[in-house]
Design a protein around this motif. Structure first.
Motif, PDB file in Angstrom:
ATOM      1  N   CYS A  12     -22.620  60.552  43.745  1.00 26.61           N
ATOM      2  CA  CYS A  12     -23.839  60.427  44.545  1.00 26.61           C
ATOM      3  C   CYS A  12     -23.935  59.013  45.089  1.00 26.61           C
ATOM      4  O   CYS A  12     -23.894  58.053  44.313  1.00 26.61           O
ATOM      5  N   LEU A  13     -24.078  58.885  46.392  1.00 25.87           N
ATOM      6  CA  LEU A  13     -24.249  57.585  47.030  1.00 25.87           C
ATOM      7  C   LEU A  13     -25.623  57.532  47.675  1.00 25.87           C
ATOM      8  O   LEU A  13     -26.016  58.463  48.377  1.00 25.87           O
ATOM      9  N   ASN A  17     -25.241  52.671  49.601  1.00 25.82           N
ATOM     10  CA  ASN A  17     -23.887  52.984  49.122  1.00 25.82           C
ATOM     11  C   ASN A  17     -23.675  52.633  47.658  1.00 25.82           C
ATOM     12  O   ASN A  17     -22.571  52.298  47.243  1.00 25.82           O
ATOM     13  N   ARG A  94     -24.584  62.469  49.538  1.00 24.46           N
ATOM     14  CA  ARG A  94     -25.225  61.271  50.097  1.00 24.46           C
ATOM     15  C   ARG A  94     -26.734  61.489  50.159  1.00 24.46           C
ATOM     16  O   ARG A  94     -27.198  62.576  50.479  1.00 24.46           O
ATOM     17  N   ASP A  96     -30.413  59.636  51.651  1.00 21.96           N
ATOM     18  CA  ASP A  96     -30.896  58.711  52.678  1.00 21.96           C
ATOM     19  C   ASP A  96     -31.834  57.630  52.160  1.00 21.96           C
ATOM     20  O   ASP A  96     -32.228  56.755  52.911  1.00 21.96           O
ATOM     21  N   THR A 145     -14.869  58.955  50.598  1.00 25.61           N
ATOM     22  CA  THR A 145     -15.606  58.447  51.756  1.00 25.61           C
ATOM     23  C   THR A 145     -14.702  58.124  52.943  1.00 25.61           C
ATOM     24  O   THR A 145     -15.213  57.789  54.019  1.00 25.61           O
TER      25      THR A 145
END
Length: 147
Positions: A12-13, A17, A94, A96, A145
């Motif tokens: 999970c980013l 990042n 990802r 936000d 990525t």
């Protein structure tokens, strides 16, 4: 004797990042582990479905964030008195926002006890983190990525 258990994990980013790691304490051996959320694949379940289910159970984060792309990773670790070897699928998700809040409602009672906490860490912070599993997580993140 080692055991292979089909499993899926989620890198999970967040918006900065940073990667999410869960901090576990093995109830049998007492060893500590930092690793991405994830776990075993149930019978009849795809790796992607398992990754999404495990993310929701262990973190409360939106399982729809898990992308349908993965990297196969060789694992070799001990947990609950068993030696696990074999491959696991690592998926990317990802978010936000910076460091989304986690929930523990989906954890089983034994997982509630074993989970010490979590952290959102930069790739640089991974290099000095003791008990990181897998130890080459920064390389896995790079592969997920850039491919």
């Amino acid at each position: 004797m080692s055991t292979h258990r089909p499993a899926a994990r989620v890198v999970c980013l967040d918006a900065g990042n940073r990667v999410l790691l869960l901090h576990w304490s093995d109830p049998v051996g007492g060893n500590l582990v930092w690793e991405p959320p994830g776990g075993g694949v149930d019978d009849g379940e795809s790796f992607l479905d398992a990754a999404r289910r495990e993310l929701a159970e262990e973190t409360g984060l939106d399982p729809a964030a898990v992308q349908d792309r993965s990297v196969t990773v060789e694992r070799d670790f001990r947990w609950r008195g068993k030696h696990y070897t074999g491959t696991e699928e690592f998926f990317l998700a990802r978010f936000d926002e910076p460091g989304p809040a986690l929930g523990r409602a989906g954890l089983m009672p034994d997982e509630q006890e074993a989970l010490l906490g979590h952290a959102w860490l930069t790739p640089d912070e991974l290099t000095d983190l003791p008990d990181l599993q897998p130890p080459h997580l920064a390389e896995i993140i790079r592969l997920l990525t850039t491919t």
